[in-house]
Motif scaffolding. Sequence first.
Motif, short mmCIF file in Angstrom:
data_model
loop_
_atom_site.label_atom_id
_atom_site.label_comp_id
_atom_site.label_asym_id
_atom_site.label_seq_id
_atom_site.Cartn_x
_atom_site.Cartn_y
_atom_site.Cartn_z
N GLY A 35 0.82 -1.21 0.00
CA GLY A 35 0.00 0.00 0.00
C GLY A 35 0.86 1.26 0.00
N HIS A 36 1.93 1.24 0.78
CA HIS A 36 2.82 2.41 0.82
C HIS A 36 3.42 2.67 -0.55
CE1 HIS A 36 3.26 1.68 5.38
NE2 HIS A 36 2.40 2.65 5.16
N ILE A 51 -2.64 0.58 -8.86
CA ILE A 51 -2.99 -0.76 -8.40
C ILE A 51 -1.84 -1.70 -8.76
CG2 ILE A 51 -4.66 -2.67 -8.53
CD1 ILE A 51 -5.78 0.66 -9.85
N PRO A 52 -1.08 -2.14 -7.77
CA PRO A 52 0.03 -3.05 -8.06
C PRO A 52 -0.49 -4.42 -8.48
CG PRO A 52 0.25 -2.06 -5.88
CD PRO A 52 -1.16 -1.79 -6.34
N GLY A 196 4.40 -5.59 -11.28
CA GLY A 196 3.78 -4.70 -12.25
C GLY A 196 2.77 -3.80 -11.57
N ALA A 197 2.22 -2.87 -12.33
CA ALA A 197 1.20 -1.98 -11.77
C ALA A 197 0.35 -1.39 -12.88
CB ALA A 197 1.84 -0.86 -10.95
N LEU A 198 -0.87 -1.01 -12.50
CA LEU A 198 -1.74 -0.23 -13.39
C LEU A 198 -1.99 1.10 -12.72
CD1 LEU A 198 -3.13 -3.36 -13.03
CD2 LEU A 198 -4.27 -2.54 -15.09
N TYR A 199 -2.17 2.14 -13.53
CA TYR A 199 -2.57 3.41 -12.94
C TYR A 199 -3.66 4.06 -13.78
CZ TYR A 199 2.28 3.69 -14.78
OH TYR A 199 3.45 3.47 -15.43
N ASN A 229 -5.79 -13.70 -10.15
CA ASN A 229 -5.06 -13.47 -8.92
C ASN A 229 -3.73 -12.85 -9.29
OD1 ASN A 229 -3.89 -13.57 -6.39
ND2 ASN A 229 -3.23 -15.68 -6.61
N SER A 230 -3.61 -11.57 -9.13
CA SER A 230 -2.39 -10.89 -9.57
C SER A 230 -1.99 -9.87 -8.51
CB SER A 230 -2.64 -10.20 -10.91
OG SER A 230 -1.43 -9.74 -11.44
N ARG A 231 -0.96 -10.23 -7.73
CA ARG A 231 -0.53 -9.37 -6.63
C ARG A 231 0.95 -9.06 -6.74
NH1 ARG A 231 -3.95 -13.26 -2.99
NH2 ARG A 231 -2.21 -14.67 -3.30
#
Length: 370
Positions: A35-36, A51-52, A196-199, A229-231
């Motif tokens: 979250g940080h 969103i990671p 990875g991440a989405l923004y 499931n993607s974390r």
Amino acid sequence: MVDLSAQYHKIKPAIDEAIQEVIDQTAFINGPAVGHFAQELATYLGANHVIPCANGTDALQIALMALDLQPGDEVITPSFTYIATTEVIALLGLTPVFVEVDPQTYCIDPAAIAAAITPRTKAIVPVHLYGQAANMNAIMELAAKHGLFVIEDNAQAIGSDYHLADGRKVKTGTIGHIGCTSFFPSKNLGCYGDGGALYTQDAELAKKIKMIANHGQEQKYVHDVVGCNSRLDTIQAAVLRIKLRQLDNYIDARRGVAAAYDAAFAQLPGVEIPFRASDSRHVFHQYTLKLTSLSRAALQAHLQAAGIPSMIYYPIPAHRQNMFSKFNLGHLHLPLTEALCEQVISLPIHTEMDEQQLDYIIQHVQSFFK
Ligand SMILES: *Cc1c(COP(=O)(O)O)cnc(C)c1O
């Protein structure tokens, strides 16, 4: 091509401490660092929502899933890119529409997009290739005119600044509806595994993306849509929090190497150095030469004999890959893309290159042309 070991040793105490903390807390999944990091990356990018997820390919897939497209809907994408960009389109039962790139930036050509739009077109996926931004002003104008979604594949350009037509300066990946990033170790912001991440700036899309990345649930054990499931692992997030603080320094280091290469290679016969578009800041994920007359294989062999690695990104255009055979693309010719696949060669570029390494590489590239 990169020196991740030297890079680690400069930040070793902070990294070791951060990883140890995750282990001490046994907070391996969705620990506080995730979250940080998402918040810190959002601040850095000027994105409302980050969103990671597990890797850059997942980010692209989840982005497309969030658009509620129908099988057979068309998604316009460059053929001159890493396969992940285009693979996820076909994986979701959508139709990839491969178009030509711009001869200077090697990124998707807005005129080619305009020519490829049909009533079934739903989205455009521009790729900011090698760290050079695509022409987002033209792409967003087309998207607005035709009611299309834009998903930016920002895996190679995180941190790049883009000048919007309205005068604002923003980060690439925050211009379209969704931006996607990879934290693969060798990327400009890389972790120590996959990530990875989405923004997005859009609260509704952010909510959907979060759900999709988490088994389609908002509330535990209540599943509203089919998701996955993607974390991002907590250990990777802990590493990325530290490396994000260095990202601008890392970009400066890459740009320094690129400037030295430019100066050394600009006058070589039959060589085109990377173009720098005036609307963005190239972050040089790759430093890629185009050889217009001499043999690329001979240059590679010449460099290899001196112990210098080089890579071809990418040797086969997406529209010539067997994985897309069901789309019957045999008739499709993208002459510029096909030529680039034969002509490009990427040289080592990274954050830890010293004068001696740089001089050695420059000298051996130059000697090939003598
Ligand atoms: C690296 C990369 C991806 C995929 O990222 P992974 O984290 O390896 O899944 C997608 N698109 C482009 C342009 C990339 O360079």
